[in-house]
Design an enzyme around this catalytic site. Sequence first.
Site, PDB file in Angstrom:
ATOM      1  N   GLY A 115      31.398  57.834  50.027  1.00  0.00           N
ATOM      2  CA  GLY A 115      32.698  57.844  50.682  1.00  0.00           C
ATOM      3  C   GLY A 115      33.280  59.233  50.804  1.00  0.00           C
ATOM      4  O   GLY A 115      33.855  59.599  51.845  1.00  0.00           O
ATOM      5  N   TYR A 162      24.212  42.485  42.448  1.00  0.00           N
ATOM      6  CA  TYR A 162      24.485  43.464  43.504  1.00  0.00           C
ATOM      7  C   TYR A 162      23.818  43.017  44.802  1.00  0.00           C
ATOM      8  O   TYR A 162      24.427  43.061  45.881  1.00  0.00           O
ATOM      9  CB  TYR A 162      23.949  44.828  43.065  1.00  0.00           C
ATOM     10  CG  TYR A 162      24.256  45.966  44.004  1.00  0.00           C
ATOM     11  CD1 TYR A 162      25.531  46.521  44.078  1.00  0.00           C
ATOM     12  CD2 TYR A 162      23.255  46.507  44.809  1.00  0.00           C
ATOM     13  CE1 TYR A 162      25.805  47.583  44.921  1.00  0.00           C
ATOM     14  CE2 TYR A 162      23.516  47.568  45.662  1.00  0.00           C
ATOM     15  CZ  TYR A 162      24.796  48.108  45.716  1.00  0.00           C
ATOM     16  OH  TYR A 162      25.064  49.153  46.567  1.00  0.00           O
TER      17      TYR A 162
END
Length: 318
Positions: free
Chosen positions: A39, A187
């Site tokens: 990010g 996940y």
Amino acid sequence: MKLPEELQFIANARLPQKTTDARMDGRVCIVTGATSGVGHAAVRRLARGGAQVVMVCRNGEKAAAVQAELAREYGGQTDVVLADFTRLADVRAATATILERYPRIDVLINNAGVHMTHRTLTVDGHETAFGVNHLASFLLTQLLLDRLKSSAPARIIQVNSQGHRFGGLDLDDLTWARRRYVGLRGYGAAKTAQLLTVWELADRLAGSGVTINAMHPGAVKSNIGMNNGLLYRLYNRIVIRPFLKDPAISGDAIYYLAAAPEMADVSGKFFNLTIEEKPAAHALDHAVGKRVWAISEALTHLDEDADFTTNFHESSRM
């Protein structure tokens, strides 16, 4: 020798990646999980390309540091909206803030994610990886969808993972109450669910001017999983991290998917960085995708938000 299709992602990671010099001056780009790793690399590249970056982050102190960094190095406008994605109420509050502040949204990048080594539940009762990686991004996207449509052409990018290949999605046991929790499969379940809803949303968005694609950001250094115990953190730093690449490659790939003119009409695809790739077979079942969509709507109580999004959408026209 060509690898079997299920292993082709290994070769794809070594291929030359696509880039673009296209500018994004003035375009509003929402990026979740923007203070580290993928990010952070993404917001740096977007800011360098002239975009107006809106960071949706959990940690206000870290977000302020990144905001100052971007202003110092690139100028332009960078804003912060705080939200903890383990709380769907925070996602709704962040959405309200975004819709109030920004009359248009050009790009939404769902990057925030976690990896858990042990089963935990969010305050809403969802398994944490599933709640953060899938449900939170699903809810944010749905609540911003009308604004994206009114801003078209617009793009949605789901930062997914080759981790979806671990599987683990059981629609009858999403909280892992009846199974032994395995971090990689937890996940994988969340990332599989996210991919399945990408195909469904791509179909729903056909003709709207809004595209949605998913991408694996590469094997890069990030802080994902560092919320876990000391043993995992040491293993990550000593064994895994030395073999990982600079997350700048992820930022460049995300920028390509967000800005490249040739990507304007591409939707419903999965990319290994910028190389189109076929996901695992279990993540391509559209019938299961429709079930995941319906379950996700129910778990996020999306039906309660009809007036919420309509009111903000109408107010933007006034």
